[in-house]
Write an enzyme that holds these catalytic residues in place. Sequence first.
Site, PDB file in Angstrom:
ATOM      1  N   GLU A 260      -9.912   3.925   2.347  1.00  0.00           N
ATOM      2  CA  GLU A 260     -10.685   3.361   1.237  1.00  0.00           C
ATOM      3  C   GLU A 260      -9.728   2.614   0.324  1.00  0.00           C
ATOM      4  OE1 GLU A 260     -13.068   6.068  -1.060  1.00  0.00           O
ATOM      5  OE2 GLU A 260     -14.288   6.687   0.657  1.00  0.00           O
TER       6      GLU A 260
ATOM      7  N   GLU B  71     -13.072  13.521   1.833  1.00  0.00           N
ATOM      8  CA  GLU B  71     -12.254  13.941   0.693  1.00  0.00           C
ATOM      9  C   GLU B  71     -12.419  15.434   0.425  1.00  0.00           C
ATOM     10  OE1 GLU B  71     -13.229  11.259  -2.536  1.00  0.00           O
ATOM     11  OE2 GLU B  71     -12.060   9.634  -1.671  1.00  0.00           O
TER      12      GLU B  71
END
Length: 644
Positions: A262, A182
């Site tokens: 995710e 991320e």
Amino acid sequence: CFPKPPQIGKSPLSNESSLNIPQRTFGIDYDRNCFVKDGHPFRYISGSIHYSRVPRYYWKDRLLKMKMAGLDAIQTYVPWNYHEPQMGVYDFSGDRDLEYFLQLANEIGLLVILRAGPYICAEWDMGGLPAWLLEKESIVLRSSDSDYLAAVEKWMGVLLPKMKHHLYQNGGPIIMVQVENEYGSYFACDYDYLRSLLKIFRQHLGDEVVLFTTDGASQFHLKCGALQGLYATVDFAPGGNVTAAFLAQRSSEPTGPLVNSEFYTGWLDHWGHRHVVVPSQTIAKTLNEILERGANVNLYMFIGGTNFGYWNGANMPYMSQPTSYDYDAPLSEAGDLTEKYFALREVIGMVSIPSTFLEWFFEISQVGTVVEVLDRLSPSGPVKSTYPLTFVQVKQYFGFVLYRTKLPKNCTEPTQLSSPLNGVHDRAYVSVDGVQQGVLERGKSLMINITGNAGANLDILVENMGRVNFGRYNNDFKGLVSNLTLDQDILVDWEIYPLNIDGAVNHFIHGYPGHPKRSGGNPQSYEAPAFYTGTLSIPGGIPDLPQDTYVKFPDWTKGQIWINGFNLGRYWPARGPQLTLFVPSNILVSSVPNNITVLELEHSPCSTLLCEIEFVDEPIINATTPSTLQADLLFVPQPLSFPL
Ligand SMILES: *[C@@H]1O[C@H](CO)[C@@H](O)[C@H](O)[C@H]1NC(C)=O
Ligand SMILES: *[C@@H]1O[C@H](CO)[C@@H](O)[C@H](O)[C@H]1NC(C)=O
Ligand SMILES: *[C@@H]1O[C@H](CO)[C@@H](O)[C@H](O)[C@H]1NC(C)=O
Ligand SMILES: *[C@@H]1O[C@H](CO)[C@@H](O)[C@H](O)[C@H]1NC(C)=O
Ligand SMILES: *[C@@H]1O[C@H](CO)[C@@H](O)[C@H](O)[C@H]1NC(C)=O
Ligand SMILES: *[C@@H]1O[C@H](CO)[C@@H](O)[C@H](O)[C@H]1NC(C)=O
């Protein structure tokens, strides 16, 4: 793209097929928008399990349960700080034996998606970065900072060559390797950093393996997170707009497989906030939409596990995460099959093995306060300094450090001790000559009144509650990171005691001659931080014992517990939502009594009520307390949008 079965009559073992179909390859087919494995289109359904959050003893059990849920693959993070505790000192043994974990997955027939870091977030201390990086105070983590990159290069030079043998094309289970995590959510936006990582990963792993990134599903996140040469994937929660999320991925990858790396089966908790529950129906519905599109998906988490020891992370504004990382995942923290497990996948022939244990209370008693056993906890003695030093400056990264100075004047009337710059990271237990005065807490309590005579010892036991794992506050120094004042005067001339409590628990606290309990200070609320010990005997000769259990702390306040020297983590029933800690059976024995050590930091029930802890057969991680109810007003769980 939906996988097509291999053509009938062409067994992969026949000579004919080995001529036509490339063996053990994994890659991306940009024309058909899918992965391609051994020459065939391939789509994976994967689940996250972090080997660092499950005792090695249970790895096989958990992996089998994941396999039986119908998963093709597992996804795991590699926490750098778990394997390189001191600069240049590496640990891949026991619970840290990543290669053994990969080998088990391979034997069980699960592919592996490896998230190699260096940064992982993961609700793990400092997002997996070692705290010793902060020894260079001005370091810019996750950037081209030369010291940071040098440390990364050295670590990857240790990790990645070990991983190479486990790549799919080399006979192992690893099909893909994630670079960073991320990164688009981080302020630095340093493309050169990602380029350096890409180069390092390719150098060690070769050109064949699929390298990828994961970011929030929006062009905003992908802007700084995606890089040419790394396949961009996204993450998003159930209940949202799947079309919009994958359109965001398409802005970076116009063709190729759709991937949600995710897909949240639950969510993380914080001390003092209500336990988060995500209903199975919501997850099942969105999962269906994802799969209908032929997209690849990883369920984060499939089993969350436990933040044993001091490994939990924290978010800003400072909120640290509890010991349980149950995550409301399909497999519970203890590996039990939940209703969510069955809702997400039909399981054939699975026998549920619930954790059961007799419900028992165990008596324990005080053996001494932290100050009383200070010489044993800090054998090398204090570091002297005019102004306070941080944990890193005294070369201790986790746990507790004791800061001591003398009261410079008589404080006959209540006198203000304060941390004007909010520099207590993260909680401080304050006493004067052994009399407890109160607690200072980062972001919450910056001032208390104390009393005592000039020359008395002012002892401040500072607890590291976990380093920030997300966003721009990663450089999370611990200890007294700014000066304390008494009235308006800066306190000086400190003796700073690094404390090796985990070492002491193993070596001396059992059998240490007990001290009579001491009272004083403010008996209603605070007592001196102290150690308590007891034993837990499990009858021998009963085939099913020992089993997994949970330990509960009736009327205890906040602290840490070890069983047979294994650090089970923090307990904090006074704040909640977690009331019980998971005790895996592998740390218990039935041959001799099990040694329990408790470090209670604020207030035990021992002087007024029963001095007991309780073993129970069901976890409670969703309790509400007055503090959780209050905190709910401030905190609404929202994937990917923590305030920076
Ligand atoms: C989902 O997103 C797509 C693309 O942005 C949009 O066309 C569609 O209307 C959205 N659906 C809903 C239910 O909001
Ligand atoms: C503190 O008070 C004591 C008497 O209670 C007195 O003897 C002493 O001089 C005082 N010390 C300071 C530094 O004021
Ligand atoms: C500290 O003591 C002062 C003076 O007695 C009082 O006004 C103040 O409320 C006290 N503060 C706290 C936090 O107890
Ligand atoms: C404490 O204050 C002194 C004097 O103002 C300053 O030099 C020092 O940097 C401060 N220390 C910390 C840890 O803030
Ligand atoms: C508990 O401590 C005692 C005394 O130090 C020791 O003899 C015993 O082996 C310990 N038990 C376990 C299970 O480690
Ligand atoms: C906690 O979870 C249990 C089991 O799912 C449930 O019975 C109970 O009502 C929950 N308690 C709270 C306060 O949400």
